[in-house]
Design a protein around this motif. Sequence first.
Motif, PDB file in Angstrom:
ATOM      1  N   ARG A 112      40.043  47.334  38.499  1.00  0.00           N
ATOM      2  CA  ARG A 112      39.986  48.174  37.293  1.00  0.00           C
ATOM      3  C   ARG A 112      38.551  48.669  37.175  1.00  0.00           C
ATOM      4  NH1 ARG A 112      42.959  48.813  32.191  1.00  0.00           N
ATOM      5  NH2 ARG A 112      41.432  49.771  30.806  1.00  0.00           N
ATOM      6  N   HIS A 117      40.335  42.788  39.311  1.00  0.00           N
ATOM      7  CA  HIS A 117      41.152  42.353  38.172  1.00  0.00           C
ATOM      8  C   HIS A 117      42.039  41.191  38.582  1.00  0.00           C
ATOM      9  CE1 HIS A 117      44.671  42.467  35.487  1.00  0.00           C
ATOM     10  NE2 HIS A 117      43.782  42.808  34.549  1.00  0.00           N
ATOM     11  N   ALA A 130      49.388  45.917  37.094  1.00  0.00           N
ATOM     12  CA  ALA A 130      48.630  47.030  36.521  1.00  0.00           C
ATOM     13  C   ALA A 130      49.410  47.671  35.382  1.00  0.00           C
ATOM     14  CB  ALA A 130      48.313  48.056  37.601  1.00  0.00           C
ATOM     15  N   ALA A 135      48.473  50.364  32.513  1.00  0.00           N
ATOM     16  CA  ALA A 135      48.320  51.511  33.411  1.00  0.00           C
ATOM     17  C   ALA A 135      49.616  52.295  33.429  1.00  0.00           C
ATOM     18  CB  ALA A 135      47.987  51.032  34.821  1.00  0.00           C
ATOM     19  N   TRP A 140      47.074  55.042  38.446  1.00  0.00           N
ATOM     20  CA  TRP A 140      46.181  54.282  39.317  1.00  0.00           C
ATOM     21  C   TRP A 140      46.392  54.754  40.736  1.00  0.00           C
ATOM     22  CZ3 TRP A 140      49.701  51.859  42.353  1.00  0.00           C
ATOM     23  CH2 TRP A 140      50.911  51.540  41.790  1.00  0.00           C
ATOM     24  N   TRP A 158      42.509  52.372  37.729  1.00  0.00           N
ATOM     25  CA  TRP A 158      43.257  51.326  38.459  1.00  0.00           C
ATOM     26  C   TRP A 158      43.320  51.702  39.925  1.00  0.00           C
ATOM     27  CZ3 TRP A 158      44.353  46.988  35.986  1.00  0.00           C
ATOM     28  CH2 TRP A 158      44.472  47.012  34.600  1.00  0.00           C
TER      29      TRP A 158
END
Length: 169
Positions: A112, A117, A130, A135, A140, A158
């Motif tokens: 992230r 993450h 995510a 997200a 991402w 992401w």
Amino acid sequence: MIRIVSTRTLKQADVQIVELHDRAETLRRDLATEKQAAQHAADFLIRAEDNVERLHKQLLAAQDDAARARGELDALRSQHLLDTEDRVVLRMLLRAARKQQARTDRVHVLLRFGVVHSVHATRDAAEIAAEAEGAAPGGWTSPSTCCVTPPSAAEVPWRIESLTLGSVK
């Protein structure tokens, strides 16, 4: 009144007395034999009744043992079925673990804004993580699916990067 009895009549009476006496002796012997036989029969009957009572008690004990054994057998059958089911589940888990070991030559790192993450075994697991963190499904990127020159990690909210594990075979 005087009675005249002849000698011949007396002799016949004596013979009858002797015969009756012999017959009485024979009957006494027969009676003793019959009494003895009756006593033996009574003793035999008492022993037979004792044996019947003893055998009846043994039968009841055997029936109790059989009922207990049936209960134990039912419990053992249930336990055997559980053990069999456990073995099936363990085999499935072992197969899954072996498959996982065969596939663990890569990990997928979820970043992230360039900061790690989380680390996941599959790409799908990283995408799900995510999306759980907010997200958008298309919000991402991954360097392999993005542009020719991907933006820096700090610029992308992401990102998933696949890393090869060199020590795992």
